[in-house]
Design an enzyme around this catalytic site. Structure first.
Site, PDB file in Angstrom:
ATOM      1  N   ALA A 108      -2.181   5.815 -13.981  1.00 54.01           N
ATOM      2  CA  ALA A 108      -2.056   7.261 -14.150  1.00 54.01           C
ATOM      3  C   ALA A 108      -1.627   7.609 -15.568  1.00 54.01           C
ATOM      4  O   ALA A 108      -0.819   6.905 -16.170  1.00 54.01           O
ATOM      5  CB  ALA A 108      -1.026   7.805 -13.159  1.00 54.01           C
TER       6      ALA A 108
ATOM      7  N   CYS B  99      -0.289  10.843  -5.199  1.00 52.48           N
ATOM      8  CA  CYS B  99       0.785   9.866  -5.404  1.00 52.48           C
ATOM      9  C   CYS B  99       1.974  10.255  -4.539  1.00 52.48           C
ATOM     10  O   CYS B  99       2.530  11.343  -4.680  1.00 52.48           O
ATOM     11  CB  CYS B  99       1.215   9.802  -6.868  1.00 52.48           C
ATOM     12  SG  CYS B  99       2.588   8.639  -7.095  1.00 52.48           S
TER      13      CYS B  99
ATOM     14  N   GLY C  22      -7.023  -3.057  -5.382  1.00 53.93           N
ATOM     15  CA  GLY C  22      -5.691  -2.928  -5.953  1.00 53.93           C
ATOM     16  C   GLY C  22      -4.784  -4.091  -5.613  1.00 53.93           C
ATOM     17  O   GLY C  22      -4.762  -5.110  -6.311  1.00 53.93           O
TER      18      GLY C  22
HETATM   19  C1  LIG Z   1       1.750  -0.919  -7.685  1.00 52.24           C
HETATM   20  C2  LIG Z   1       0.775   0.167  -7.435  1.00 52.24           C
HETATM   21  C3  LIG Z   1       0.659   1.238  -8.335  1.00 52.24           C
HETATM   22  C4  LIG Z   1      -0.248   2.275  -8.124  1.00 52.24           C
HETATM   23  N1  LIG Z   1      -0.353   3.282  -9.034  1.00 52.24           N
HETATM   24  C5  LIG Z   1      -1.286   4.258  -8.852  1.00 52.24           C
HETATM   25  C6  LIG Z   1      -1.492   5.279  -9.826  1.00 52.24           C
HETATM   26  O1  LIG Z   1      -0.855   5.304 -10.880  1.00 52.24           O
HETATM   27  N2  LIG Z   1      -2.432   6.247  -9.580  1.00 52.24           N
HETATM   28  C7  LIG Z   1      -3.181   6.239  -8.430  1.00 52.24           C
HETATM   29  O2  LIG Z   1      -4.019   7.107  -8.238  1.00 52.24           O
HETATM   30  N3  LIG Z   1      -3.038   5.264  -7.500  1.00 52.24           N
HETATM   31  C8  LIG Z   1      -2.105   4.280  -7.697  1.00 52.24           C
HETATM   32  N4  LIG Z   1      -1.972   3.280  -6.730  1.00 52.24           N
HETATM   33  C9  LIG Z   1      -2.827   3.301  -5.533  1.00 52.24           C
HETATM   34  C10 LIG Z   1      -4.030   2.365  -5.682  1.00 52.24           C
HETATM   35  O3  LIG Z   1      -4.840   2.735  -6.757  1.00 52.24           O
HETATM   36  C11 LIG Z   1      -4.876   2.338  -4.399  1.00 52.24           C
HETATM   37  O4  LIG Z   1      -5.365   3.624  -4.123  1.00 52.24           O
HETATM   38  C12 LIG Z   1      -4.100   1.884  -3.186  1.00 52.24           C
HETATM   39  O5  LIG Z   1      -3.162   0.891  -3.538  1.00 52.24           O
HETATM   40  C13 LIG Z   1      -5.001   1.329  -2.059  1.00 52.24           C
HETATM   41  O6  LIG Z   1      -5.766   0.233  -2.476  1.00 52.24           O
HETATM   42  P1  LIG Z   1      -5.298  -1.314  -2.272  1.00 52.24           P
HETATM   43  O7  LIG Z   1      -4.915  -1.468  -0.839  1.00 52.24           O
HETATM   44  O8  LIG Z   1      -6.482  -2.132  -2.669  1.00 52.24           O
HETATM   45  O9  LIG Z   1      -4.131  -1.513  -3.170  1.00 52.24           O
HETATM   46  C14 LIG Z   1      -1.062   2.248  -6.962  1.00 52.24           C
HETATM   47  C15 LIG Z   1      -0.946   1.182  -6.060  1.00 52.24           C
HETATM   48  C16 LIG Z   1      -0.050   0.153  -6.278  1.00 52.24           C
HETATM   49  C17 LIG Z   1       0.039  -0.965  -5.272  1.00 52.24           C
END
Ligand SMILES: Cc1cc2nc3c(=O)[nH]c(=O)nc-3n(C[C@H](O)[C@H](O)[C@H](O)COP(=O)(O)O)c2cc1C
Ligand SMILES: Cc1cc2nc3c(=O)[nH]c(=O)nc-3n(C[C@H](O)[C@H](O)[C@H](O)COP(=O)(O)OP(=O)(O)OC[C@H]3O[C@@H](n4cnc5c(N)ncnc54)[C@H](O)[C@@H]3O)c2cc1C
Ligand SMILES: Cc1cc2nc3c(=O)[nH]c(=O)nc-3n(C[C@H](O)[C@H](O)[C@H](O)COP(=O)(O)OP(=O)(O)OC[C@H]3O[C@@H](n4cnc5c(N)ncnc54)[C@H](O)[C@@H]3O)c2cc1C
Ligand SMILES: Cc1cc2nc3c(=O)[nH]c(=O)nc-3n(C[C@H](O)[C@H](O)[C@H](O)COP(=O)(O)O)c2cc1C
Ligand code: FES
Ligand code: FES
Lengths: 315, 260, 315, 260
Positions: free
Chosen positions: A49, A135, A270
């Site tokens: 972000a 978020c 992610g």
């Molecule tokens: C440590 C961490 C930081 C994240 N930071 C952001 C962020 O800054 N902006 C955002 O839109 N999503 C953020 N997310 C969400 C991820 O982009 C994603 O939508 C979510 O984790 C689901 O996917 P995953 O299960 O593959 O992690 C973050 C996720 C994690 C685990």
């Protein structure tokens, strides 16, 4: 090695394959993950972000593990627009001139979102924006904008007006009816959707008698939430004709194909990075043979399956 | 080079109740495996989403082995302790900055202060300092006699002072007692500390203005490589700007604020 | 063996310990699980949903596994009120006269809910009702009643009027703001809450190109959802002074204590039965020593911790 | 008595590519372990919430052993196939009703029709029938020669007819070919079938009015004990009233409707 069957196209994004790191788990492509392989292998990259000013995020601990999941409460820590424009994006562009970059945009007010979106899109250093209205880890902004359809639509319209590149609105799963929000932002001009962000969760520590996270609650990600992500993507894809970048618990090529079968045109990864730093190249490598295994001739065919599936099954 | 290495367990034994020494054999980033750096170990069960960080406790680039010393504290380390020789583990490494020592010359003096599972990286550091002819006073603290480990090796590498909380061996009390009673001035070219927060705080407080004191910190990590901002600690201004996994785990005592 | 420290009291429920099987995973105490130990060991027992007429439920497959979770789409299959009153409850009462029974009430219309609730409470064969307004697996009724605060409140009030035993309203996690629904049903007279029911999820099968479940979507339960359950229970417990039966992914005594620390007065265990049929007696056995391990003197103290925690932690 | 038994793997070998025979030793509900009953096996990894159902393929109450024969089809069976002798597994059993055979007397004739992983319970049944002096014609179908298993034992217990899809052994085609060509009438006192849905349907269609035909069914299960209503199949009226785990897995062909 680049299999032409993997190419996909979304508004503003001509991708050699549908796989990209998800926002917040890959910084600005400048962590040690980037030293382990050539990022040109990726379909695209979504940045952490970006807010107008630098942000320090929440107190620590910010990370906790759950069964098949992770809770995070980072709180949008980032170096701020100026550093992103002057250092982060130029470095990415210099090193990977052909890699499509999607910049994740956040803010506490509509004005902040708009300012960040305008500057990032004008920089010509990103191919699209991902509008983070989901978020769960900040007190102001974030999910506040993503749980009310009117607020989400207004913000989307304002950001669309300010942006010269396509805008993907990132939806929150913490809502009663995700279709309603999706429809509202689509009507407001969103070029695509990104879904899902994390589910609001919590862990308590019996030893300290406190929440494990200093922020008390955090966002739940990882395989634990994949069934919820698949359901929401499919719900939205069946109802609204808009491209979706799917995410939530993807770990393997089969998971990515499942997301696409649900209706996603591309897939972000992610949490899986945290146990397999090479997860994106691993998935990209495995995709062609996994497609063969399941007799998927093209990704487009798979993604359009949703409609057929629904017609065939329901009624 | 930082990479994800699949290594084979070549030895695995319990040094003290709940404290294990794990030796891994195979290709690794040996050039980067300096004292104070760490690895992220993948848990051998897909239910675990996060790797576990451990300091490198020893390293032999010729035999191609790496050693970790860890305490069983939760589900992940419990699982690790059940692994047998011949099993493989994935290790991401080497990570972090490590202790600064390359500029020290033979004859210079150092103080190493460690407690519990903060001792493993200091063990490796003391070995390297010893090889380079650098003197080391080493103060280590344990709960009691039963929980002691690594003291025989430490003895070879420097002047060893031991404390135990119950006084069953060495000086009774916390390891800070050694600093107060025995090695109370700072005639040292460098001081290194690793261990529980209380230990690090007492070292920071003991030498408040010294610029030659280095503290190795722990923090909850997700990525271990600077990608997630999970592991930050406050700088002297209180700003959460320092990532333990990249800017650390070793920080100059002047640049970092210790907080509970 | 009965440790008096384990006793808890909730409206209508004087329990020797806080552990009970969750609705839908233990039938009417008449499955083979009941042959494996004496159900008198349980704190209480929650029955499968009861509807006015017998229901056959959804098409099969109805069960799918996910990472650390299970998707089910049973669809409230049950033998109907008459059989429950004439066979199921009398058999339970004859065999376990001192075991508190909580009957799970479902329906497609307000009238159906009211009729079932009235008959069950009048039967004197159950100590409390659990009002299921959160089943995600039926087209009519179920979750429809649990996602709108006004609808939920109206139904609660109607059922309360018809019932002579305390009513616990079982909340759906598939909402934007669970506190809002909780407040609405509390204001409408609910004696307690039961939370959480399952999260709506989906899995797709690449081989068949169809959803794994015939019903397409199903309810996600198990450890995967525990962080969401803990967060929701704590949110509600911090805002509203009403007893909560907590559930969602509990597998161990420590999990049960975590739920109570979040604010639950008692704890139900569902999905864990499927891998450990003896999970309830295992938890009950382990509770005293787990309490000692974490220096929990009384369960009441732990449950009231929430308030302190919030005051201590928040600004 | 139905219970959760912890048993030790006493033998584990691959009978054909991807088909394993697992022998477990220890206390079990041997009295209830009749042909056609099944067990629910706990997966040795906490990420799995559901147990896996398998038919009992053999049983020896004196040696205290139980055998299962399973095919690796997904993650759970893959994990099982990696287990070594000495490892333990938890088994909930015995479950289900089993094949009806207690009323048959020596000299009576039976037909057993099995395909693929439907063969294991029939293997056990044929052994028990043989011990009781009951005649059995046994028709089993495989993909090809390579995938064959258990045929040597089956040969001992009855008149064996084999089909393979590619004709590499026995009759070419599905196992229903045997019913059409060889054992086409129904002079049998009882007919038992277990295997893929296509096989069960062809048996049901071959003997549409017979009341002595028994089919063993599979279904997705959560509890395996009648607690969850997950495993239901339609009765003759199409009502989902029959739980495979309690009323089945063996049903009289007249009472159950087979559907895809
Ligand atoms: C440590 C961490 C930081 C994240 N930071 C952001 C962020 O800054 N902006 C955002 O839109 N999503 C953020 N997310 C969400 C991820 O982009 C994603 O939508 C979510 O984790 C689901 O996917 P995953 O299960 O593959 O992690 C973050 C996720 C994690 C685990
Ligand atoms: C840079 C660094 C070096 C370390 N070196 C060593 C070492 O040499 N020897 C040793 O015994 N321990 C060391 N630790 C601590 C070690 O990482 C934890 O004890 C271990 O992760 C606990 O895992 P678990 O699954 O058993 O515990 P659980 O409590 O079940 O773990 C749950 C989560 O919390 C994290 N966690 C738990 N305790 C800690 C901790 N103290 N620090 C950071 N994360 C934690 C885990 O990584 C995991 O993500 C080090 C930590 C860091 C950050
Ligand atoms: C009463 C009964 C007896 C059985 N006996 C045998 C036997 O003797 N030998 C044998 O090889 N197989 C047998 N099966 C099938 C066996 O249960 C499945 O092959 C096995 O569960 C697959 O597990 P997996 O994790 O490898 O597959 P996955 O596909 O990863 O499993 C995912 C989920 O689906 C379920 N599942 C998958 N396939 C089936 C299936 N065919 N039937 C029911 N559930 C399924 C699993 O139990 C699990 O819950 C039997 C099934 C039943 C219901
Ligand atoms: C197979 C199955 C059937 C269920 N049936 C019901 C039901 O009839 N009524 C109800 O209120 N909840 C029902 N539930 C929800 C559970 O009671 C419980 O709220 C949920 O599963 C979360 O707890 P768990 O993670 O411990 O399973 C069912 C859950 C499962 C897995
Ligand atoms: S652990 Fe991810 S930035 Fe340090
Ligand atoms: S599997 Fe639960 S009732 Fe049959």
């Amino acid at each position: 090695m680049s299999d032409t069957r993997l190419a996909v196209e979304l508004p503003g994004l001509k991708l050699k394959n549908p796989i990209m790191p998800a926002s917040g788990t890959f910084a600005f492509g400048d962590s040690k993950y980037a030293q382990m392989y050539d990022l040109n292998q990726l379909g695209a990259l979504i940045t952490k972000a970006v807010t107008l000013e630098p942000r320090a995020g929440n107190a620590t601990p910010r990370i906790a593990e759950t069964k098949s999941g992770v809770l995070n409460a980072i709180g949008l820590q980032n170096p701020g627009l100026k550093v992103v424009l002057e250092e982060k994006l130029p470095a990415l562009q210099a090193k990977y001139p052909d890699l499509p970059i999607i910049a994740n945009v956040a803010g506490s007010t509509e004005e902040e979102y708009v300012a960040v979106a305008r500057a990032l899109s004008e920089s010509k250093m990103c191919s699209a924006l991902e509008l983070n209205i989901s978020c769960p880890n900040v007190k102001h902004g974030g999910m506040m904008f993503g749980t009310n359809p009117d607020v989400a639509a207004e913000l989307t319209a304002a950001v669309k007006k300010a942006s010269s590149v396509p805008v993907y609105v990132k939806l929150s799963p913490n809502v009663t009816d995700v279709k309603e929000i999706a429809q509202a932002v689509a009507d407001a001009g969103a070029d695509g959707l990104s879904m899902i962000n994390t589910l609001l969760g919590m862990r308590l520590d019996l030893k300290t008698r406190k929440p494990v996270l200093a922020n008390q609650t955090g966002g739940l990600s990882g395989p634990a939430i994949k069934p919820i992500a698949v359901r929401m993507i499919r719900e939205v894809a069946a109802a609204i004709d808009i491209p979706i970048i799917g995410m939530g618990g993807v770990e393997t090529a089969a998971d990515a194909l499942e997301m696409m079968m649900a209706g996603a045109s591309a897939v972000a990864v992610g949490t899986a990075h945290f146990h397999d730093p090479l997860v994106c190249p691993h998935i990209i490598d495995a995709l062609p043979k996994t497609m063969d295994q399941y007799q998927v001739s093209t990704l487009q065919e798979l993604c359009s399956q949703t409609g057929q599936m629904l017609r065939g099954e329901k009624g | 080079m930082v990479n994800d290495y699949e290594m084979t367990i070549s030895a695995h034994r319990e040094l003290a109740p709940g404290i294990w020494r794990l030796e891994l054999q195979g290709d690794f980033d040996y050039a980067g495996a300096l004292p104070g750096t760490f690895v992220e170990v993948e848990m051998p069960d897909e239910a675990y989403q996060l790797r576990r960080p451990f300091a490198i406790a020893d390293c032999d680039s010729e035999r191609q082995t790496l050693a970790l010393i860890y305490r069983v504290v939760g589900a992940g380390t419990e699982l690790m302790s059940q692994l047998h020789e011949g099993a493989t583990l994935k290790l991401l490494g080497s990570l972090g900055n490590g202790f600064p020592f390359a500029d020290l010359v033979p004859g210079q003096r150092t103080l190493l202060v460690g407690g519990g599972t903060g001792i493993p990286p200091l063990l490796y550091l003391s070995k390297v300092l010893h090889e380079r002819g650098i003197q080391a006073d080493i103060a280590v603290g344990f709960l009691n006699q039963e929980s002691m480990f690594a003291t025989d090796e430490l003895q070879q590498y420097g002047n060893l002072a031991i404390t135990t909380n119950d006084g069953s061996v060495g000086i009774k009390g916390f390891v800070s007692a050694v600093l107060d009673n025995k090695w109370h001035d700072n005639p040292y070219d460098r001081i290194y500390a690793c261990g529980p927060l209380g230990l690090l705080m007492s070292v920071q407080n003991r030498y408040p203005d010294a610029d030659n004191v280095y503290l190795s910190l722990e923090s909850r990590m997700a990525c271990g490589v600077g990608a997630c901002e999970g592991c930050v600690v406050p700088d002297k201004q209180g700003k959460l700007s320092l990532r333990v996994c990249v800017e650390g785990p070793v920080f100059n005592s002047q640049e970092v604020q210790l907080s509970v």
